[in-house]
Design a protein around this motif. Structure first.
Motif, PDB file in Angstrom:
ATOM      1  N   ASN A 179       0.821  -1.212   0.000  1.00 57.76           N
ATOM      2  CA  ASN A 179       0.000   0.000   0.000  1.00 57.76           C
ATOM      3  C   ASN A 179       0.858   1.266   0.000  1.00 57.76           C
ATOM      4  O   ASN A 179       0.622   2.212   0.762  1.00 57.76           O
ATOM      5  N   LEU A 180       1.859   1.291  -0.867  1.00 54.12           N
ATOM      6  CA  LEU A 180       2.781   2.423  -0.960  1.00 54.12           C
ATOM      7  C   LEU A 180       2.394   3.320  -2.126  1.00 54.12           C
ATOM      8  O   LEU A 180       1.980   2.847  -3.185  1.00 54.12           O
ATOM      9  N   GLN A 181       2.541   4.615  -1.930  1.00 54.26           N
ATOM     10  CA  GLN A 181       2.252   5.600  -2.965  1.00 54.26           C
ATOM     11  C   GLN A 181       3.559   6.204  -3.499  1.00 54.26           C
ATOM     12  O   GLN A 181       4.565   6.254  -2.784  1.00 54.26           O
ATOM     13  N   VAL A 182       3.515   6.641  -4.738  1.00 57.46           N
ATOM     14  CA  VAL A 182       4.681   7.309  -5.322  1.00 57.46           C
ATOM     15  C   VAL A 182       5.045   8.518  -4.465  1.00 57.46           C
ATOM     16  O   VAL A 182       4.195   9.383  -4.225  1.00 57.46           O
ATOM     17  N   PRO A 183       6.295   8.610  -3.992  1.00 57.53           N
ATOM     18  CA  PRO A 183       6.669   9.723  -3.108  1.00 57.53           C
ATOM     19  C   PRO A 183       6.872  11.023  -3.864  1.00 57.53           C
ATOM     20  O   PRO A 183       7.398  11.038  -4.975  1.00 57.53           O
ATOM     21  N   LYS A 184       6.457  12.117  -3.252  1.00 56.33           N
ATOM     22  CA  LYS A 184       6.642  13.444  -3.827  1.00 56.33           C
ATOM     23  C   LYS A 184       7.715  14.238  -3.086  1.00 56.33           C
ATOM     24  O   LYS A 184       8.179  15.263  -3.574  1.00 56.33           O
ATOM     25  N   ASP A 307       8.961  -7.819 -18.950  1.00 54.74           N
ATOM     26  CA  ASP A 307       7.615  -7.276 -18.965  1.00 54.74           C
ATOM     27  C   ASP A 307       7.607  -5.955 -18.198  1.00 54.74           C
ATOM     28  O   ASP A 307       7.586  -5.931 -16.973  1.00 54.74           O
ATOM     29  N   PHE A 308       7.617  -4.840 -18.919  1.00 51.51           N
ATOM     30  CA  PHE A 308       7.698  -3.528 -18.271  1.00 51.51           C
ATOM     31  C   PHE A 308       6.334  -3.009 -17.822  1.00 51.51           C
ATOM     32  O   PHE A 308       6.265  -1.937 -17.219  1.00 51.51           O
ATOM     33  N   SER A 309       5.275  -3.768 -18.073  1.00 49.49           N
ATOM     34  CA  SER A 309       3.966  -3.316 -17.623  1.00 49.49           C
ATOM     35  C   SER A 309       3.869  -3.287 -16.095  1.00 49.49           C
ATOM     36  O   SER A 309       3.005  -2.590 -15.547  1.00 49.49           O
ATOM     37  N   LYS A 310       4.743  -4.003 -15.431  1.00 45.65           N
ATOM     38  CA  LYS A 310       4.702  -4.025 -13.961  1.00 45.65           C
ATOM     39  C   LYS A 310       5.573  -2.943 -13.331  1.00 45.65           C
ATOM     40  O   LYS A 310       5.698  -2.871 -12.109  1.00 45.65           O
ATOM     41  N   TYR A 311       6.178  -2.096 -14.172  1.00 45.49           N
ATOM     42  CA  TYR A 311       7.046  -1.040 -13.667  1.00 45.49           C
ATOM     43  C   TYR A 311       6.488   0.344 -13.995  1.00 45.49           C
ATOM     44  O   TYR A 311       5.872   0.556 -15.043  1.00 45.49           O
ATOM     45  N   GLY A 312       6.699   1.271 -13.093  1.00 39.62           N
ATOM     46  CA  GLY A 312       6.424   2.680 -13.327  1.00 39.62           C
ATOM     47  C   GLY A 312       7.679   3.477 -13.017  1.00 39.62           C
ATOM     48  O   GLY A 312       8.734   2.909 -12.739  1.00 39.62           O
ATOM     49  N   MET A 313       7.570   4.798 -13.040  1.00 40.89           N
ATOM     50  CA  MET A 313       8.758   5.630 -12.789  1.00 40.89           C
ATOM     51  C   MET A 313       8.337   6.972 -12.211  1.00 40.89           C
ATOM     52  O   MET A 313       7.271   7.509 -12.536  1.00 40.89           O
ATOM     53  N   PHE A 314       9.190   7.519 -11.339  1.00 40.38           N
ATOM     54  CA  PHE A 314       8.963   8.850 -10.777  1.00 40.38           C
ATOM     55  C   PHE A 314      10.295   9.554 -10.569  1.00 40.38           C
ATOM     56  O   PHE A 314      11.343   8.903 -10.480  1.00 40.38           O
ATOM     57  N   PRO A 315      10.297  10.894 -10.503  1.00 40.96           N
ATOM     58  CA  PRO A 315      11.541  11.621 -10.244  1.00 40.96           C
ATOM     59  C   PRO A 315      12.048  11.306  -8.836  1.00 40.96           C
ATOM     60  O   PRO A 315      11.250  11.251  -7.888  1.00 40.96           O
ATOM     61  N   SER A 323      10.943  18.239 -10.597  1.00 44.39           N
ATOM     62  CA  SER A 323      11.178  18.647 -11.984  1.00 44.39           C
ATOM     63  C   SER A 323      11.943  17.562 -12.724  1.00 44.39           C
ATOM     64  O   SER A 323      12.645  16.746 -12.124  1.00 44.39           O
ATOM     65  N   LEU A 324      11.847  17.580 -14.055  1.00 43.51           N
ATOM     66  CA  LEU A 324      12.571  16.621 -14.877  1.00 43.51           C
ATOM     67  C   LEU A 324      13.831  17.264 -15.453  1.00 43.51           C
ATOM     68  O   LEU A 324      13.800  18.398 -15.926  1.00 43.51           O
ATOM     69  N   ALA A 325      14.916  16.531 -15.388  1.00 44.22           N
ATOM     70  CA  ALA A 325      16.155  16.940 -16.045  1.00 44.22           C
ATOM     71  C   ALA A 325      16.236  16.151 -17.347  1.00 44.22           C
ATOM     72  O   ALA A 325      16.598  14.972 -17.351  1.00 44.22           O
ATOM     73  N   VAL A 326      15.872  16.777 -18.448  1.00 42.27           N
ATOM     74  CA  VAL A 326      15.710  16.062 -19.715  1.00 42.27           C
ATOM     75  C   VAL A 326      16.983  16.119 -20.556  1.00 42.27           C
ATOM     76  O   VAL A 326      17.844  16.985 -20.384  1.00 42.27           O
ATOM     77  N   LYS A 383       6.277   7.946 -20.142  1.00 47.30           N
ATOM     78  CA  LYS A 383       4.972   8.557 -19.854  1.00 47.30           C
ATOM     79  C   LYS A 383       4.708   8.555 -18.348  1.00 47.30           C
ATOM     80  O   LYS A 383       4.173   9.519 -17.790  1.00 47.30           O
ATOM     81  N   SER A 384       5.066   7.459 -17.683  1.00 50.78           N
ATOM     82  CA  SER A 384       4.876   7.353 -16.240  1.00 50.78           C
ATOM     83  C   SER A 384       5.710   8.393 -15.505  1.00 50.78           C
ATOM     84  O   SER A 384       5.227   9.064 -14.580  1.00 50.78           O
ATOM     85  N   LEU A 385       6.974   8.553 -15.921  1.00 56.23           N
ATOM     86  CA  LEU A 385       7.853   9.537 -15.282  1.00 56.23           C
ATOM     87  C   LEU A 385       7.304  10.948 -15.447  1.00 56.23           C
ATOM     88  O   LEU A 385       7.262  11.730 -14.489  1.00 56.23           O
ATOM     89  N   ARG A 386       6.875  11.273 -16.646  1.00 54.35           N
ATOM     90  CA  ARG A 386       6.340  12.615 -16.889  1.00 54.35           C
ATOM     91  C   ARG A 386       5.060  12.845 -16.076  1.00 54.35           C
ATOM     92  O   ARG A 386       4.861  13.931 -15.523  1.00 54.35           O
ATOM     93  N   ALA A 387       4.212  11.819 -16.000  1.00 52.96           N
ATOM     94  CA  ALA A 387       2.958  11.957 -15.261  1.00 52.96           C
ATOM     95  C   ALA A 387       3.197  12.150 -13.766  1.00 52.96           C
ATOM     96  O   ALA A 387       2.428  12.841 -13.082  1.00 52.96           O
ATOM     97  N   ASN A 388       4.264  11.559 -13.243  1.00 54.35           N
ATOM     98  CA  ASN A 388       4.561  11.656 -11.816  1.00 54.35           C
ATOM     99  C   ASN A 388       5.438  12.852 -11.457  1.00 54.35           C
ATOM    100  O   ASN A 388       5.780  13.057 -10.291  1.00 54.35           O
ATOM    101  N   SER A 389       5.807  13.660 -12.460  1.00 54.10           N
ATOM    102  CA  SER A 389       6.592  14.870 -12.216  1.00 54.10           C
ATOM    103  C   SER A 389       5.643  16.052 -12.067  1.00 54.10           C
ATOM    104  O   SER A 389       4.428  15.918 -12.209  1.00 54.10           O
ATOM    105  N   ASP A 390       6.209  17.234 -11.798  1.00 54.97           N
ATOM    106  CA  ASP A 390       5.356  18.430 -11.714  1.00 54.97           C
ATOM    107  C   ASP A 390       5.174  19.096 -13.076  1.00 54.97           C
ATOM    108  O   ASP A 390       4.555  20.154 -13.180  1.00 54.97           O
ATOM    109  N   GLY A 391       5.725  18.481 -14.116  1.00 56.32           N
ATOM    110  CA  GLY A 391       5.538  18.982 -15.474  1.00 56.32           C
ATOM    111  C   GLY A 391       6.585  19.967 -15.948  1.00 56.32           C
ATOM    112  O   GLY A 391       6.619  20.312 -17.125  1.00 56.32           O
TER     113      GLY A 391
END
Length: 442
Positions: A179-184, A307-315, A323-326, A383-391
């Motif tokens: 029950n863990l959430q992506v940390p901000k 199988d990368f469907s079981k993985y997501g990503m966050f900053p 923020s993202l360092a692109v 897409k997951s990384l961008r969605a979990n960033s502040d944009g």
């Protein structure tokens, strides 16, 4: 090259040789087919020269040349008669070896180097030709063109358009189980890491044996530094700012050390290597690891079947950064000013920019195209990384800052983890190194 510039280039080379054990980058040291012969001499290919007698050399670090690149090289040779000798150098030695070759006047015809401001370490004004007038430049995306530009000139060909950089890839199944959430924030990161440790799972697979990887973590804090000090990138590149004065950088290093001391990277972190990160994640013993946003794309290009469907990503939320360092693109191919085969090298770049060749390349790699011939693309991990960033986005320090070296900085960070340096010591050491390089370039 003028005597003054030659002396300057040699001075910088000597400094870099003393400061680094090799290059930083996004690759672990691996296969070593180190052909160190100088560029093959031959006639220029501009007129009726026999192209069958022309061989151009291309230097690359381990893993930079993909199977499809080799296929395209074979096709190029069949069509033009021009051979391409790919000289593979171990990743941890790449920068120093290439600089030595260029300074000696015996550099390869084509080299793969870091882009944008960080191309400065290779003295582009003395070593690489201006490609701005090439036909394919007009078909590059704006991000890719920015990536290939140094001092107002397009100096290189890059295969990739903008990507979201690196982030913490996490196992969604493990997060759901507990029950863990992506940390901000960093506080939220420590909370989930403590929960994972309490359940026998190492929070992060961190390959500290490949010290450049720690340099990547730091490079991602560029946007946080820019947010805290407007104009930071420009001032660092003009030698008017220092790393030790940037508060988020101190905070990051303090927190990275704390994470290591708390065991978030596991007891084997110092012996872990980057090439084992996916195997380690698949084992279920680890919940997170720091990888590129196009990890799924790269894996598929290697023929892997994860199988990368079981993985997501966050900053990574160190210093509470969201923020993202692109990357505006990727590593670029440049042409040596002192090559005897400049026209043949340019013909190679033109060939790999053809629409049919680009289609073959992108079908095999899945990368986000650097050319407008094909639609822009983001795969699921990015897409997951961008969605979990502040944009918000900014260029990663790896390419946006002059004289940045992931390996050098990573070595300082590892020393800090082993109680050999404080956070401020690391930053002052980076500042001292860069000051020497600026002084040598004047």
């Amino acid at each position: 090259m003028s005597k003054k510039r030659a002396a300057s280039a040699l001075a910088i080379l000597m400094l870099l040789a003393g400061l680094v054990s090799g290059c930083g980058g996004n690759n672990n040291a691996g296969n070593t087919n180190d052909n160190t012969s100088p560029a093959t001499s031959g006639t220029d290919t501009s007129g009726t020269a026999d192209k069958k007698n022309v061989t151009i050399t291309l230097s690359a670090a381990s893993d930079w040349i993909k199977p499809v690149d080799n296929e395209i090289i074979e096709d190029f040779t069949k069509e033009t008669g021009i051979k391409v000798d790919v000289q593979v150098i171990p990743a941890d030695q790449y920068a120093s070896v290439l600089k030595a070759k260029l300074a000696s006047g015996e550099g390869p015809d084509l080299s793969i180097i870091w882009a944008e401001a960080n191309a400065a370490q290779f003295q582009p004004q003395d070593n690489f030709i201006d490609l701005s007038s090439e036909e394919w430049v007009g078909r590059m995306t704006e991000a890719a063109k920015k990536n290939s530009t140094y001092n107002g000139q397009v100096i290189g060909w890059g295969p990739e358009g903008e990507n979201a950089g690196w982030g913490l890839m996490y196992n969604k199944n493990i997060f759901e189980q507990y029950n863990l959430q992506v940390p901000k924030t960093y506080a939220e990161f420590t909370a989930i890491s403590d929960t994972l440790l309490g359940n026998g799972i190492t929070p992060v697979y961190e390959p500290l044996k490949d010290s450049w990887h720690s340099g990547i973590w730091f490079a991602l804090l560029g946007p946080a530094g820019e947010n805290a000090s407007a104009g930071l990138y420009q001032n660092l590149n003009n030698n008017k700012a220092t790393f030790d004065a940037v508060a988020p950088f101190v905070t990051f290093l303090d927190q990275y050390k704390e994470a290591y001391d708390k065991g978030y990277f596991g007891k084997d972190a110092l012996s872990n290597t980057y090439d084992k990160h996916m195997v380690s994640m698949e084992s279920g013993k680890y919940a997170m690891t720091m990888v590129p946003a196009n990890e799924d794309v790269q894996s598929k290009a290697k023929g892997e079947t994860y199988d990368f469907s079981k993985y997501g990503m966050f900053p990574a939320p160190f210093a509470d950064n969201q923020s993202l360092a692109v990357y505006d693109g990727s590593l670029i191919r440049v042409v040596n000013k002192n090559s005897k085969n400049i026209d043949a090298a340019k013909e190679y770049l033109s060939y790999i920019s053809r629409a049919d060749v680009l289609k073959k390349f992108y079908d095999a790699t899945g990368l986000n195209p650097a050319f407008t011939d094909l639609p822009q693309k983001q795969d699921e991990i990015e897409k997951s990384l961008r969605a979990n960033s502040d944009g918000t986005v900014n260029t990663i320090m790896e390419t946006g800052i002059k004289y940045w070296d992931n390996t050098v900085i990573g070595n300082y960070v590892v020393e800090m983890l082993l109680d050999g340096k404080s956070s401020l010591d690391v930053l002052k050491a980076v500042d001292k190194d860069r000051l020497k390089l600026f002084s040598a370039s004047e």
